[in-house]
Design a protein around this motif. Structure first.
Motif, PDB file in Angstrom:
ATOM      1  N   ARG A 296      44.461  45.809  59.600  1.00  0.00           N
ATOM      2  CA  ARG A 296      44.293  44.958  58.889  1.00  0.00           C
ATOM      3  C   ARG A 296      43.146  45.340  57.842  1.00  0.00           C
ATOM      4  O   ARG A 296      41.937  45.647  58.301  1.00  0.00           O
ATOM      5  N   CYS A 297      43.135  45.055  56.637  1.00  0.00           N
ATOM      6  CA  CYS A 297      42.062  45.257  55.622  1.00  0.00           C
ATOM      7  C   CYS A 297      41.879  43.787  55.054  1.00  0.00           C
ATOM      8  O   CYS A 297      42.731  43.183  54.393  1.00  0.00           O
ATOM      9  N   PRO A 298      40.850  43.229  55.440  1.00  0.00           N
ATOM     10  CA  PRO A 298      40.367  41.700  55.101  1.00  0.00           C
ATOM     11  C   PRO A 298      40.127  41.499  53.625  1.00  0.00           C
ATOM     12  O   PRO A 298      38.973  41.571  53.344  1.00  0.00           O
ATOM     13  N   TRP A 299      41.142  41.372  52.979  1.00  0.00           N
ATOM     14  CA  TRP A 299      40.799  41.342  51.496  1.00  0.00           C
ATOM     15  C   TRP A 299      40.366  39.954  51.074  1.00  0.00           C
ATOM     16  O   TRP A 299      40.757  38.982  51.450  1.00  0.00           O
ATOM     17  N   GLN A 300      40.061  39.851  49.885  1.00  0.00           N
ATOM     18  CA  GLN A 300      39.720  38.736  48.969  1.00  0.00           C
ATOM     19  C   GLN A 300      40.026  38.991  47.682  1.00  0.00           C
ATOM     20  O   GLN A 300      39.742  39.785  47.008  1.00  0.00           O
ATOM     21  N   LEU A 301      40.907  37.973  46.858  1.00  0.00           N
ATOM     22  CA  LEU A 301      41.190  38.098  45.752  1.00  0.00           C
ATOM     23  C   LEU A 301      40.463  37.351  44.896  1.00  0.00           C
ATOM     24  O   LEU A 301      40.350  36.346  45.008  1.00  0.00           O
ATOM     25  N   GLU A 302      39.706  37.926  43.986  1.00  0.00           N
ATOM     26  CA  GLU A 302      38.628  37.210  42.888  1.00  0.00           C
ATOM     27  C   GLU A 302      39.117  36.658  41.679  1.00  0.00           C
ATOM     28  O   GLU A 302      39.908  37.540  41.088  1.00  0.00           O
ATOM     29  N   GLY A 303      38.856  35.517  41.354  1.00  0.00           N
ATOM     30  CA  GLY A 303      39.266  34.868  39.964  1.00  0.00           C
ATOM     31  C   GLY A 303      38.335  35.222  39.021  1.00  0.00           C
ATOM     32  O   GLY A 303      37.357  35.735  39.220  1.00  0.00           O
ATOM     33  N   LYS A 304      38.675  34.618  37.658  1.00  0.00           N
ATOM     34  CA  LYS A 304      37.720  34.721  36.724  1.00  0.00           C
ATOM     35  C   LYS A 304      36.768  33.463  36.876  1.00  0.00           C
ATOM     36  O   LYS A 304      36.740  32.509  37.312  1.00  0.00           O
ATOM     37  N   PRO A 305      35.245  33.911  36.585  1.00  0.00           N
ATOM     38  CA  PRO A 305      34.338  32.965  36.617  1.00  0.00           C
ATOM     39  C   PRO A 305      34.386  31.947  35.832  1.00  0.00           C
ATOM     40  O   PRO A 305      34.981  32.243  34.702  1.00  0.00           O
ATOM     41  N   GLU A 306      33.905  30.873  36.032  1.00  0.00           N
ATOM     42  CA  GLU A 306      33.883  29.675  35.102  1.00  0.00           C
ATOM     43  C   GLU A 306      33.022  29.819  33.649  1.00  0.00           C
ATOM     44  O   GLU A 306      33.462  29.443  32.706  1.00  0.00           O
ATOM     45  N   ASP A 311      27.658  33.266  39.265  1.00  0.00           N
ATOM     46  CA  ASP A 311      27.668  34.594  40.089  1.00  0.00           C
ATOM     47  C   ASP A 311      28.503  34.687  41.412  1.00  0.00           C
ATOM     48  O   ASP A 311      28.352  35.386  42.159  1.00  0.00           O
ATOM     49  N   SER A 312      29.250  33.310  41.596  1.00  0.00           N
ATOM     50  CA  SER A 312      30.114  33.393  42.447  1.00  0.00           C
ATOM     51  C   SER A 312      31.524  32.859  42.134  1.00  0.00           C
ATOM     52  O   SER A 312      31.939  31.556  42.379  1.00  0.00           O
ATOM     53  N   PRO A 313      32.194  33.575  41.461  1.00  0.00           N
ATOM     54  CA  PRO A 313      33.635  33.295  41.257  1.00  0.00           C
ATOM     55  C   PRO A 313      34.641  32.978  42.397  1.00  0.00           C
ATOM     56  O   PRO A 313      34.128  33.313  43.367  1.00  0.00           O
ATOM     57  N   PRO A 314      35.593  32.295  42.064  1.00  0.00           N
ATOM     58  CA  PRO A 314      36.448  31.773  43.061  1.00  0.00           C
ATOM     59  C   PRO A 314      37.229  32.818  43.593  1.00  0.00           C
ATOM     60  O   PRO A 314      37.502  33.889  43.017  1.00  0.00           O
ATOM     61  N   ARG A 315      37.439  32.715  44.910  1.00  0.00           N
ATOM     62  CA  ARG A 315      38.431  33.813  45.672  1.00  0.00           C
ATOM     63  C   ARG A 315      39.227  33.080  46.557  1.00  0.00           C
ATOM     64  O   ARG A 315      39.250  32.071  47.255  1.00  0.00           O
ATOM     65  N   LYS A 316      40.375  33.861  46.883  1.00  0.00           N
ATOM     66  CA  LYS A 316      41.369  33.482  47.926  1.00  0.00           C
ATOM     67  C   LYS A 316      41.516  34.614  48.764  1.00  0.00           C
ATOM     68  O   LYS A 316      41.320  35.715  48.328  1.00  0.00           O
ATOM     69  N   HIS A 317      41.713  34.344  50.044  1.00  0.00           N
ATOM     70  CA  HIS A 317      41.668  35.142  51.197  1.00  0.00           C
ATOM     71  C   HIS A 317      43.108  35.463  51.795  1.00  0.00           C
ATOM     72  O   HIS A 317      43.869  34.725  51.634  1.00  0.00           O
ATOM     73  N   PHE A 318      43.009  36.786  52.489  1.00  0.00           N
ATOM     74  CA  PHE A 318      44.211  37.387  53.129  1.00  0.00           C
ATOM     75  C   PHE A 318      44.930  36.043  54.054  1.00  0.00           C
ATOM     76  O   PHE A 318      46.283  36.170  54.200  1.00  0.00           O
ATOM     77  N   TYR A 319      44.378  35.417  54.709  1.00  0.00           N
ATOM     78  CA  TYR A 319      44.899  34.492  55.696  1.00  0.00           C
ATOM     79  C   TYR A 319      45.363  33.099  54.800  1.00  0.00           C
ATOM     80  O   TYR A 319      45.943  32.189  55.653  1.00  0.00           O
ATOM     81  N   GLU A 320      45.336  33.092  53.468  1.00  0.00           N
ATOM     82  CA  GLU A 320      45.700  31.853  52.842  1.00  0.00           C
ATOM     83  C   GLU A 320      47.352  31.884  52.672  1.00  0.00           C
ATOM     84  O   GLU A 320      47.748  32.927  52.391  1.00  0.00           O
TER      85      GLU A 320
END
Length: 380
Positions: A296-306, A311-320
């Motif tokens: 398992r590679c614990p990935w996070q998918l980063e979105g575009k910053p507002e 400096d903390s753009p939204p992210r979705k994670h592998f477990y969602e």
């Protein structure tokens, strides 16, 4: 005739060849070469939520291994049926035999070996505790038990788990704290569409940035080490969906993959420029067709910053769930998907959940199983 299973106990650390913090992928990979010792291995998990709930390996008849839900790390080891002779098990502590099929481990022997501890139905020490219950059947203190009977109570199960920093007992659903066995493993992978992936590692400040169209095969070898396998691309079935079929077939004819099974990542390399063209990241979901092929590679998918100062753009994670990630990528209506059956590539192989769906977005493809879990992320 069964060979004796000879195991040394290391409180808070492990037992025998099993080390607390080892990945599920590494343990099962090791067990493939130890079938003479562990011929019966059973994997148990929650098929509806295998991204976040623990996985249990039953190594019959003596060992149960519990792995944490999110990072799939060995969390708790249970030794049981200590007097079962098929095969016999011998336990050592600091080179001294404390239990065998001929010499059962009893309460007084535990106290002599490990010293005093707090009173209770179990004898608990940092990183290890001894239970006198046989698989959930309470055989602890009973009414009228004498002091002699208490001293000679036979240990039925032994639990080994990580010791917390503050000395408190860790919950079975906690993640394993970073430990030496994790050194060099990927702790998180931050995916940036149209760019690549940032890989972070346990016990290291190093952050490796793999960029599509820039990072070379040589860069990967230097930074990640040699791949587990170099696989030349042979599957051209997806080119039929390209608007320019002839160009697609010609461009990819010499491409090859760098497979890093132990990191849960693949890189498609251009056969002409030897630059990364695609990145494939695996979630190792139990029950999915690719389960246990990759860690398992614990990935996070980063979105575009507002904005530029975010400096903390939204992210979705592998477990969602896929529905959440889909709305994150494309708030509009549901896009059509392609059906993929991974057993089509093999003869005489059937899996209970072999079918997945491919959902394509700008710069990324998600492979989703029937439980709405994202099993692979493909960047291009």
């Amino acid at each position: 005739m069964f060979a004796t299973l000879d195991l040394d106990i290391r409180p808070g650390s492990g037992i025998g060849m099993f080390e607390i913090g080892t990945s599920l992928w590494a343990v099962i990979d090791m067990l493939r070469g130890l079938q003479h010792l562990f011929p019966q291995v059973e994997v148990k998990f929650d098929p509806e939520d295998s991204a976040t709930t623990p996985v249990i390996l039953h190594l019959r008849p003596h060992l149960d291994l519990l792995f944490s839900g999110y990072h799939q790390r060995l969390h708790t080891i249970c030794v049981r049926k200590l007097r079962e002779p098929h095969p016999p098990v011998m336990l050592r502590y600091k080179d001294t035999v404390i239990s065998s099929s001929a010499e059962p481990l009893v309460r007084v022997h535990v106290s002599r070996t490990f010293g005093p501890t707090y009173p209770g139905d179990e004898l608990k020490y940092p990183g290890i505790w001894f239970s006198f219950d046989d698989d959930g059947v309470n055989e602890g203190f009973k009414g009228g038990i004498t002091h002699l009977e208490q001293r000679t109570q036979e240990v039925k199960r032994i639990f080994i788990r990580q010791t917390s920093v503050d000395g408190e007992e860790r919950d079975a659903l906690d993640e394993v704290s970073p430990c030496p066995i994790m050194h060099g493993d990927i702790s998180s992978a931050v995916i940036k569409i149209h760019d690549g992936v940032h890989l972070n590692f346990f016990s290291s400040a190093l952050q490796l940035h793999v960029r599509i169209g820039e990072t070379t095969a040589q860069d990967l070898t230097v930074d990640l080490g040699p791949p587990s396998r170099v696989h030349h691309k042979e599957d051209e079935r997806m080119t039929i969906h390209s608007p320019n079929l002839q160009v697609s077939e010609d461009d990819g004819s010499t491409d090859y993959f760098y497979n890093y099974f132990h990191h849960g990542v693949d890189f498609l390399i251009s056969g002409q420029t030897h630059v990364v063209r695609k990145i494939i990241i695996h979630s190792n979901m139990p029950g999915s067709p690719l389960f246990q092929r990759y860690k398992r590679c614990p990935w996070q998918l980063e979105g575009k910053p507002e904005d530029d100062e975010d400096d903390s753009p939204p992210r979705k994670h592998f477990y969602e769930k896929f529905e959440t990630i889909r709305r994150f990528l494309s708030p509009g209506e549901m896009l059509p998907s392609m059906l993929l059956d991974r057993t089509d590539e093999y003869d005489n192989i059937t899996l209970p959940n072999s079918t997945t769906r491919l959902y394509g977005y700008d710069g990324v493809i998600l492979e989703v199983n029937e439980a709405s879990q994202v099993v692979t992320v493909m960047l291009f």
